[in-house]
Design a protein around this motif. Structure first.
Motif, PDB file in Angstrom:
ATOM      1  N   GLU A  26       0.734  -1.158   0.083  1.00  0.00           N
ATOM      2  CA  GLU A  26       0.115   0.101   0.136  1.00  0.00           C
ATOM      3  C   GLU A  26       1.148   1.419  -0.155  1.00  0.00           C
ATOM      4  OE1 GLU A  26      -1.894   0.578   4.088  1.00  0.00           O
ATOM      5  OE2 GLU A  26      -2.016  -1.607   4.177  1.00  0.00           O
ATOM      6  N   TRP A  27       0.214   2.192  -0.938  1.00  0.00           N
ATOM      7  CA  TRP A  27       1.055   3.492  -0.565  1.00  0.00           C
ATOM      8  C   TRP A  27       0.814   4.166   0.819  1.00  0.00           C
ATOM      9  CZ3 TRP A  27       4.072   3.740  -4.213  1.00  0.00           C
ATOM     10  CH2 TRP A  27       3.689   3.491  -5.415  1.00  0.00           C
ATOM     11  N   LEU A  28       1.668   5.084   1.278  1.00  0.00           N
ATOM     12  CA  LEU A  28       1.444   5.799   2.387  1.00  0.00           C
ATOM     13  C   LEU A  28       0.391   7.075   2.069  1.00  0.00           C
ATOM     14  CD1 LEU A  28       4.852   5.907   4.275  1.00  0.00           C
ATOM     15  CD2 LEU A  28       3.171   3.896   4.244  1.00  0.00           C
ATOM     16  N   ALA A  29      -0.660   7.203   2.848  1.00  0.00           N
ATOM     17  CA  ALA A  29      -1.478   8.601   2.814  1.00  0.00           C
ATOM     18  C   ALA A  29      -0.608   9.783   2.561  1.00  0.00           C
ATOM     19  CB  ALA A  29      -2.236   8.548   3.868  1.00  0.00           C
ATOM     20  N   SER A  30       0.678   9.862   3.532  1.00  0.00           N
ATOM     21  CA  SER A  30       1.504  10.994   3.037  1.00  0.00           C
ATOM     22  C   SER A  30       3.018  10.179   3.531  1.00  0.00           C
ATOM     23  CB  SER A  30       1.299  12.085   4.080  1.00  0.00           C
ATOM     24  OG  SER A  30       1.261  11.938   5.171  1.00  0.00           O
ATOM     25  N   PRO A  31       3.762  10.684   2.224  1.00  0.00           N
ATOM     26  CA  PRO A  31       5.086   9.860   2.557  1.00  0.00           C
ATOM     27  C   PRO A  31       6.103  10.687   3.852  1.00  0.00           C
ATOM     28  CG  PRO A  31       4.818  11.051   0.166  1.00  0.00           C
ATOM     29  CD  PRO A  31       3.700  11.364   1.170  1.00  0.00           C
ATOM     30  N   ILE A  32       6.872   9.821   4.144  1.00  0.00           N
ATOM     31  CA  ILE A  32       7.335  10.283   5.333  1.00  0.00           C
ATOM     32  C   ILE A  32       9.263  10.484   4.993  1.00  0.00           C
ATOM     33  CG2 ILE A  32       8.130   9.245   7.587  1.00  0.00           C
ATOM     34  CD1 ILE A  32       5.927   7.448   7.710  1.00  0.00           C
ATOM     35  N   ASP A  33       9.483  11.642   5.397  1.00  0.00           N
ATOM     36  CA  ASP A  33      10.914  11.902   5.565  1.00  0.00           C
ATOM     37  C   ASP A  33      11.715  11.368   6.528  1.00  0.00           C
ATOM     38  OD1 ASP A  33      11.555  13.282   2.931  1.00  0.00           O
ATOM     39  OD2 ASP A  33      10.564  14.956   3.559  1.00  0.00           O
ATOM     40  N   LEU A  34      12.507  10.408   6.753  1.00  0.00           N
ATOM     41  CA  LEU A  34      13.163  10.036   8.104  1.00  0.00           C
ATOM     42  C   LEU A  34      14.348  10.810   8.218  1.00  0.00           C
ATOM     43  CD1 LEU A  34      13.305   6.190   6.882  1.00  0.00           C
ATOM     44  CD2 LEU A  34      11.551   7.595   7.971  1.00  0.00           C
ATOM     45  N   VAL A  35      14.286  10.676   9.596  1.00  0.00           N
ATOM     46  CA  VAL A  35      15.603  11.330  10.396  1.00  0.00           C
ATOM     47  C   VAL A  35      16.778  10.516  10.275  1.00  0.00           C
ATOM     48  CG1 VAL A  35      16.532  11.844  12.853  1.00  0.00           C
ATOM     49  CG2 VAL A  35      14.006  12.192  12.553  1.00  0.00           C
ATOM     50  N   GLY A  36      16.670   9.256  10.168  1.00  0.00           N
ATOM     51  CA  GLY A  36      17.821   8.254  10.009  1.00  0.00           C
ATOM     52  C   GLY A  36      18.438   8.390   8.455  1.00  0.00           C
ATOM     53  N   ARG A  37      19.600   7.951   8.427  1.00  0.00           N
ATOM     54  CA  ARG A  37      20.373   7.929   7.013  1.00  0.00           C
ATOM     55  C   ARG A  37      20.815   6.441   6.906  1.00  0.00           C
ATOM     56  NH1 ARG A  37      19.702  12.511   4.669  1.00  0.00           N
ATOM     57  NH2 ARG A  37      19.688  14.011   5.760  1.00  0.00           N
ATOM     58  N   SER A  38      20.822   5.979   5.722  1.00  0.00           N
ATOM     59  CA  SER A  38      20.947   4.751   5.349  1.00  0.00           C
ATOM     60  C   SER A  38      22.366   4.715   4.636  1.00  0.00           C
ATOM     61  CB  SER A  38      19.867   4.155   4.463  1.00  0.00           C
ATOM     62  OG  SER A  38      19.717   4.791   3.300  1.00  0.00           O
ATOM     63  N   TYR A  39      23.017   5.794   4.301  1.00  0.00           N
ATOM     64  CA  TYR A  39      24.487   5.719   4.046  1.00  0.00           C
ATOM     65  C   TYR A  39      24.755   4.683   2.950  1.00  0.00           C
ATOM     66  CZ  TYR A  39      25.091   8.718   8.099  1.00  0.00           C
ATOM     67  OH  TYR A  39      25.055   9.496   9.050  1.00  0.00           O
ATOM     68  N   GLY A  40      23.926   4.679   1.914  1.00  0.00           N
ATOM     69  CA  GLY A  40      24.260   4.075   0.704  1.00  0.00           C
ATOM     70  C   GLY A  40      23.880   2.627   0.759  1.00  0.00           C
ATOM     71  N   SER A  41      23.364   2.253   1.971  1.00  0.00           N
ATOM     72  CA  SER A  41      23.084   0.578   1.868  1.00  0.00           C
ATOM     73  C   SER A  41      21.460   0.434   1.323  1.00  0.00           C
ATOM     74  CB  SER A  41      23.036  -0.070   3.262  1.00  0.00           C
ATOM     75  OG  SER A  41      22.271   0.795   4.061  1.00  0.00           O
ATOM     76  N   SER A  42      21.372  -0.712   0.803  1.00  0.00           N
ATOM     77  CA  SER A  42      19.899  -0.665   0.184  1.00  0.00           C
ATOM     78  C   SER A  42      18.887  -1.401   1.081  1.00  0.00           C
ATOM     79  CB  SER A  42      20.100  -1.744  -1.172  1.00  0.00           C
ATOM     80  OG  SER A  42      20.518  -2.965  -0.919  1.00  0.00           O
ATOM     81  N   TRP A  43      19.460  -1.980   2.036  1.00  0.00           N
ATOM     82  CA  TRP A  43      18.305  -2.567   3.056  1.00  0.00           C
ATOM     83  C   TRP A  43      18.787  -2.546   4.345  1.00  0.00           C
ATOM     84  CZ3 TRP A  43      14.284  -5.499   0.832  1.00  0.00           C
ATOM     85  CH2 TRP A  43      13.491  -6.333   1.804  1.00  0.00           C
ATOM     86  N   VAL A  44      17.925  -2.100   5.434  1.00  0.00           N
ATOM     87  CA  VAL A  44      18.276  -1.600   6.605  1.00  0.00           C
ATOM     88  C   VAL A  44      17.097  -2.621   7.361  1.00  0.00           C
ATOM     89  CG1 VAL A  44      18.046   0.022   8.592  1.00  0.00           C
ATOM     90  CG2 VAL A  44      18.874   0.727   6.162  1.00  0.00           C
ATOM     91  N   VAL A  45      17.612  -3.407   8.207  1.00  0.00           N
ATOM     92  CA  VAL A  45      16.890  -4.281   9.121  1.00  0.00           C
ATOM     93  C   VAL A  45      16.766  -3.304  10.681  1.00  0.00           C
ATOM     94  CG1 VAL A  45      16.840  -6.514  10.761  1.00  0.00           C
ATOM     95  CG2 VAL A  45      18.063  -6.289   8.397  1.00  0.00           C
ATOM     96  N   LEU A  46      15.666  -3.318  10.902  1.00  0.00           N
ATOM     97  CA  LEU A  46      15.258  -2.762  12.123  1.00  0.00           C
ATOM     98  C   LEU A  46      14.777  -3.926  13.271  1.00  0.00           C
ATOM     99  CD1 LEU A  46      12.644  -0.017  10.712  1.00  0.00           C
ATOM    100  CD2 LEU A  46      15.157   0.116  11.163  1.00  0.00           C
TER     101      LEU A  46
END
Ligand SMILES: [Zn+2]
Length: 221
Positions: A109-129
């Motif tokens: 599903e699309w998000l009703a409004s997109p979220i700009d994140l605080v965290g940075r992924s530094y070039g990685s293509s996948w982040v596990v939370l």
């Protein structure tokens, strides 16, 4: 519960106005196990983030495959039936043998409004939370104030959130010729050109493929 953020170019997170139609993500690494190898289960949430842009969609993991010493043709057959299967640029970018992870998605599903994140992924293509604390930390919206634009037309280039609204409204299809993402990269085009006073607002913006975008340069509407 564990969650994930997958980071992709905007055209790889394509779909229609009503929902994303990604279906599958792949991760490939030579001589290493790609993330989230060993750290993924069915039913977990995957947030889809544009590289350099906001999180625009989410989905659930419906299944996955971890393949050691995988070849391009093996991986290609694992994604038969999905848009990725026909992306020649992706297949020619792969090395001869690699370790691969195939992640199948449902409940997109699309998000009703997109979220700009605080965290940075530094070039990685996948982040596990790994847990709810890290989900909370990562999925917090950036409160950075948007720069005030003095020009009455707004910025010349639409910000990522606005680009997403345009792509979604237009179902990720060039409105001039019908070429669609993910096969064709898409741009946001001013209907009345910016140089002729056209504003950077959704009603003056339209989705265009590279060819139509360049061909149309500054043509009056
Ligand atoms: Zn076009």
């Amino acid at each position: 519960m564990r969650e994930h953020i997958c980071i992709r170019n905007p055209e790889y997170v394509a779909g229609t106005n009503s929902k994303p139609e990604v279906g599958v993500f792949t991760q490939a690494r030579k001589n290493q196990r790609p993330s989230p190898w060993g750290k993924i289960s069915e039913g977990e949430t995957v947030w889809m983030k544009w590289s350099g842009g906001p999180v625009v969609a989410k989905a659930k993991v419906s299944g996955y495959r971890q393949i050691m010493n995988c070849t391009a043709s093996q991986l290609k057959s694992a994604v038969a039936g999905f848009a990725l299967h026909d992306l020649d640029d992706y297949w020619s970018s792969l090395s001869n043998e690699f370790n691969a992870l195939v992640i199948y998605l449902d409940n997109e599903e699309w998000l009703a409004s997109p979220i700009d994140l605080v965290g940075r992924s530094y070039g990685s293509s996948w982040v596990v939370l790994p847990d709810s604390d890290s989900v909370k930390r990562w999925m917090t919206e950036s409160k950075a104030p948007e720069k005030v634009v003095k020009d009455p037309r707004g910025l010349r280039t639409a910000r990522p959130k606005l680009r997403f609204e345009v792509f979604r409204r237009d179902s990720y299809k060039c409105q001039y010729c019908g070429r669609a993402a993910p096969e064709y990269p898409l741009h946001v085009d001013h209907i009345l050109p910016w140089s002729k006073g056209g504003e950077t607002v959704i009603k003056n913006l339209v989705t265009a493929c590279s060819e139509c975008n360049l061909g149309k340069s500054n043509r009056p509407a």
